[in-house]
Design a protein around this motif. Structure first.
Motif, PDB file in Angstrom:
ATOM      1  N   ASN A 116       0.833  -1.189   0.000  1.00 32.45           N
ATOM      2  CA  ASN A 116       0.000   0.000   0.000  1.00 32.45           C
ATOM      3  C   ASN A 116       0.881   1.257   0.000  1.00 32.45           C
ATOM      4  O   ASN A 116       0.605   2.237  -0.680  1.00 32.45           O
ATOM      5  CB  ASN A 116      -0.920  -0.015   1.217  1.00 32.45           C
ATOM      6  N   SER A 117       1.963   1.158   0.749  1.00 32.50           N
ATOM      7  CA  SER A 117       2.863   2.292   0.842  1.00 32.50           C
ATOM      8  C   SER A 117       3.620   2.517  -0.479  1.00 32.50           C
ATOM      9  O   SER A 117       3.843   3.658  -0.901  1.00 32.50           O
ATOM     10  CB  SER A 117       3.804   2.030   2.010  1.00 32.50           C
ATOM     11  N   GLN A 156       0.949   4.183  -2.618  1.00 29.80           N
ATOM     12  CA  GLN A 156       0.571   5.548  -2.232  1.00 29.80           C
ATOM     13  C   GLN A 156       1.738   6.532  -2.237  1.00 29.80           C
ATOM     14  O   GLN A 156       1.562   7.712  -2.520  1.00 29.80           O
ATOM     15  CB  GLN A 156      -0.027   5.557  -0.811  1.00 29.80           C
ATOM     16  N   GLN A 157       2.912   6.046  -1.863  1.00 26.66           N
ATOM     17  CA  GLN A 157       4.021   6.981  -1.654  1.00 26.66           C
ATOM     18  C   GLN A 157       5.080   6.959  -2.741  1.00 26.66           C
ATOM     19  O   GLN A 157       5.659   7.987  -3.064  1.00 26.66           O
ATOM     20  CB  GLN A 157       4.672   6.693  -0.291  1.00 26.66           C
ATOM     21  N   ILE A 158       5.370   5.768  -3.296  1.00 23.54           N
ATOM     22  CA  ILE A 158       6.448   5.692  -4.285  1.00 23.54           C
ATOM     23  C   ILE A 158       5.930   5.954  -5.698  1.00 23.54           C
ATOM     24  O   ILE A 158       6.518   6.745  -6.441  1.00 23.54           O
ATOM     25  CB  ILE A 158       7.153   4.319  -4.229  1.00 23.54           C
ATOM     26  N   LYS A 168       5.791   9.366  -7.201  1.00 25.62           N
ATOM     27  CA  LYS A 168       7.104   9.919  -7.531  1.00 25.62           C
ATOM     28  C   LYS A 168       7.669   9.331  -8.827  1.00 25.62           C
ATOM     29  O   LYS A 168       8.531   9.913  -9.460  1.00 25.62           O
ATOM     30  CB  LYS A 168       8.090   9.627  -6.388  1.00 25.62           C
ATOM     31  N   PHE A 197      12.860   6.901   3.776  1.00 25.45           N
ATOM     32  CA  PHE A 197      11.690   7.458   3.097  1.00 25.45           C
ATOM     33  C   PHE A 197      10.436   7.085   3.883  1.00 25.45           C
ATOM     34  O   PHE A 197       9.594   7.928   4.152  1.00 25.45           O
ATOM     35  CB  PHE A 197      11.624   6.943   1.661  1.00 25.45           C
ATOM     36  N   SER A 198      10.326   5.822   4.245  1.00 24.80           N
ATOM     37  CA  SER A 198       9.248   5.396   5.142  1.00 24.80           C
ATOM     38  C   SER A 198       9.822   4.318   6.050  1.00 24.80           C
ATOM     39  O   SER A 198       9.853   3.142   5.703  1.00 24.80           O
ATOM     40  CB  SER A 198       8.064   4.853   4.336  1.00 24.80           C
ATOM     41  N   HIS A 226       8.017   0.968   6.929  1.00 26.30           N
ATOM     42  CA  HIS A 226       7.863   0.022   5.814  1.00 26.30           C
ATOM     43  C   HIS A 226       9.189  -0.297   5.166  1.00 26.30           C
ATOM     44  O   HIS A 226       9.224  -0.912   4.097  1.00 26.30           O
ATOM     45  CB  HIS A 226       6.866   0.577   4.792  1.00 26.30           C
ATOM     46  N   ARG A 273      15.430   5.921   0.175  1.00 23.53           N
ATOM     47  CA  ARG A 273      15.571   6.634  -1.097  1.00 23.53           C
ATOM     48  C   ARG A 273      17.032   7.051  -1.271  1.00 23.53           C
ATOM     49  O   ARG A 273      17.620   7.639  -0.360  1.00 23.53           O
ATOM     50  CB  ARG A 273      14.676   7.862  -1.106  1.00 23.53           C
TER      51      ARG A 273
END
Lengths: 195, 277
Positions: B87-88, B91-93, B96, B264-265, B268, B272
Motif C-alpha cells: 500500500n505504501s 501511495q508513496q512511491i 514519484k 523514506f518510510s 515500511h 531513497r
C-alpha cells in the motif's frame, strides 16, 4: 550446580497466559537470556512482546536479525519468521517453509540453540495444540541440556507437552508456578557463583 | 580431539567450499544456522550418512547439486505478503515515479515470482504498467522457471483477496488471472511487463538505471560482508533518488550504504537514494 547459559521456551495455544505466569515473576536480576517462540497468526500485531514487557521486570523485546543475545533479556520470535541462533550468539531469521505448520517453529529455534549452547541450554515446552517442539526438545537433551515440560494436566492445551514427553525422557515435569520458581532458584545459584 | 558437532561444522565448510569452486555459488557468507538446517534436511533425503559424503557428489553429479541448490535457496513467498508495504509503495512511491517516461523496477530475489505479479497488478491499477518493466531475478533456476510460467495453485491464493484489498486494491484479485480447475494463470498483459531472469547477487553485475528495487527477506540470510556487497549492488543499480524496499525485519543501520540513502518510510523499510549519487 551445573551452570546454564540460556533458556528457550516454546508454546502455542494458551501460551500468552503461560508465558505471563512464568516471565512476570522472574526477578529483575535474572541472569540468563530467554528466547521464546509463541505460535501466532501471521497477521498478529506486536501485542505479545509489548504486553509481556509491560508485565515483566525483565526487558522483553522482539528478536532482530544480527542482534547479540544479552543476558537478562527476553526475546520473542517475530511472527512470520523462523528464529535461529548463530555460533556468534546472534540471532538470524529465515522465511523457509513452515515446520509442523508453524513459522516461527519451536523445533527450528530449539535445534539451532542446542547446536550452539549444547549442555548449557534449558529447553521448556508449555501449553499448545500441536507437536512442534517435541523434536527440538529431544535435541536439547541429546546435546546434554536440561529439559522441562509443563505438566499436561496443568496445561490449557495438553497436546504439546504430551508430544514432548512422548519423545524424550524429560528431566522435570512441572506446573507453571514450579517452572518459575525452578528458574528463579537457578538464578540465585548463579548469583552466588564467581563465574 | 574434536567432538561430533565441530566435525560437522568442518564438513559444512568443506561442502560450501566445494560448491563455490565447482559451480561458483557462494554460500560461505550465508547465516550458518539456516544453511546447516537446510543441508541436514537435504542429507536426510539422500543416501548420505555424513555431510562430507555429499562432497564427491557435488563434484561429479550435477543433478545432485541442482537438487541441493534447490533446497538451499528455497524461500517462501506469497502474493501481497505485508500488504501495508505494498500500500505504501502504491501511495508513496508510485506518485514519484509518474514523472518518468519509462519505469524500471528490479525485484531481486523474487523466488517463485508471486510478488513480481503483485507489483504488476499495483502498477496496472495506478495506470503505470504500460510504461513499466519489472526485472525479477533469482539464482534458483527452478524458481525462475515456475515464476515465468505464471501458473499457481488456486489454493495458494486463499486469503489473497483480503490481503489485496488491504494493499489498497481497487478491484478483485480474480480480475487478474484465469482460473482453470485447481490452477490460475496471470493475464498476459501482466506477464508482458515482467522479465524473469537468473541472477546471482553474490557474483553477478549491477542492473543499470533502476527506479525502484525490491530486495525483501534476502539480506536476512547473509552475513555482514555479503549484505554490504548486495547493498552496494542495489545502490549502484539505482538512479539518483531511486527507491529501495527491504523486508520488514531488515534495515540499513550499520551497513556500508547507510550514508547513501535517506529514510523514506521507516516503518515500511523504504529508503531513497540520496541525490548526487
Amino acid at each position: 550446580m551445573k551452570q546454564y547459559d540460556t533458556v528457550v521456551i516454546g508454546t502455542s495455544a494458551g501460551g500468552l497466559g503461560a508465558l505471563t505466569a512464568i516471565l512476570s515473576v522472574l526477578p529483575e536480576n535474572f541472569k540468563l537470556p530467554i528466547l521464546v517462540v509463541q505460535h501466532q497468526p501471521a497477521d498478529a500485531d506486536d501485542f505479545l512482546h509489548r504486553h509481556l514487557n509491560d508485565l515483566c521486570q525483565l526487558n522483553v523485546k522482539e528478536a532482530s536479525p544480527g542482534e547479540l543475545i544479552v543476558a537478562g533479556r527476553v526475546y520473542i520470535a517475530p511472527r512470520g519468521y523462523h528464529l535461529l541462533v548463530e555460533e556468534s550468539h546472534r540471532f538470524s531469521l529465515s522465511v523457509d517453509l513452515p515446520v509442523n505448520y508453524a513459522i516461527p517453529s519451536i523445533d527450528v529455534l530449539f535445534e539451532s540453540a542446542a547446536d550452539v549452547y549444547k549442555a548449557k541450554l534449558i529447553g521448556v515446552i508449555l501449553t499448545g495444540a500441536n507437536n512442534d517442539g517435541a523434536l527440538g526438545l529431544k535435541e536439547v537433551k541429546a546435546q546434554g541440556g536440561l529439559t522441562i515440560v509443563q505438566a499436561p494436566d496443568t496445561a490449557e492445551v495438553s497436546c504439546m507437552p504430551q508430544a514432548a514427553i512422548g519423545m524424550t525422557k524429560i528431566d522435570h515435569i512441572l506446573s507453571l508456578n514450579e517452572i518459575a520458581s525452578f528458574l528463579t532458584k537457578l538464578n540465585d545459584v548463579k548469583d552466588t557463583d564467581n563465574d | 580431539m574434536k567432538n561430533k558437532k565441530n566435525i560437522e561444522n568442518d564438513e559444512i565448510d568443506c561442502l560450501l567450499e566445494a560448491i563455490w569452486r565447482r559451480y561458483g555459488y557462494d554460500f560461505r557468507h550465508y547465516s550458518r544456522a539456516s544453511i546447516k538446517r537446510r543441508i541436514r534436511h537435504h542429507m536426510g533425503l539422500s543416501d548420505c550418512q555424513h555431510i562430507s559424503e555429499m562432497i564427491p557428489k557435488i563434484f561429479h553429479d550435477e543433478s545432485f547439486f541442482e537438487s541441493l541448490l534447490n533446497d538451499l535457496s528455497i524461500s517462501v513467498t506469497q502474493m501481497f505478503r505485508d500488504p501495508v508495504v505494498f500500500n505504501s509503495i502504491r501511495q508513496q512511491i508510485f506518485p514519484k515515479l509518474k514523472t518518468y517516461a519509462r519505469i524500471n523496477i528490479w525485484h531481486a530475489g523474487c523466488s517463485t515470482g508471486e510478488e513480481a505479479y503483485t507489483l504488476a497488478i499495483l502498477l496496472e491499477e495506478e495506470g503505470l504498467l504500460n510504461r513499466a518493466q519489472i526485472y525479477a531475478t533469482d539464482f534458483n533456476n527452478a524458481s525462475i522457471d515456475k515464476a515465468s510460467r505464471g501458473i499457481y495453485p488456486l489454493k495458494s491464493l486463499q486469503n489473497c483477496n483480503e490481503l489485496y484489498l488491504s494493499s489498497g486494491g481497487k478491484h478483485k484479485i480474480s480480475d487478474y488471472y484465469h482460473a482453470n480447475y485447481e490452477a490460475i494463470k496471470f493475464k498476459q498483459s501482466l506477464v508482458d511487463h515482467i522479465t524473469f531472469a537468473h541472477h546471482n547477487l553474490t557474483c553477478d553485475q549491477v542492473f543499470a538505471q533502476m527506479h525502484l528495487i525490491l530486495c525483501r527477506n534476502v539480506l536476512i540470510y547473509f552475513d555482514k560482508t555479503l549484505q554490504n556487497h548486495v547493498l552496494d549492488l542495489c545502490r549502484d543499480s539505482l538512479v539518483s533518488q531511486g527507491f529501495l524496499v527491504l523486508g520488514d525485519k531488515e534495515n540499513l543501520d550499520f551497513t556500508s550504504v547507510r550514508e547513501d540513502f535517506d529514510n523514506f518510510s521507516q516503518p515500511h523499510r523504504i529508503y531513497r537514494k540520496r541525490a548526487g549519487w
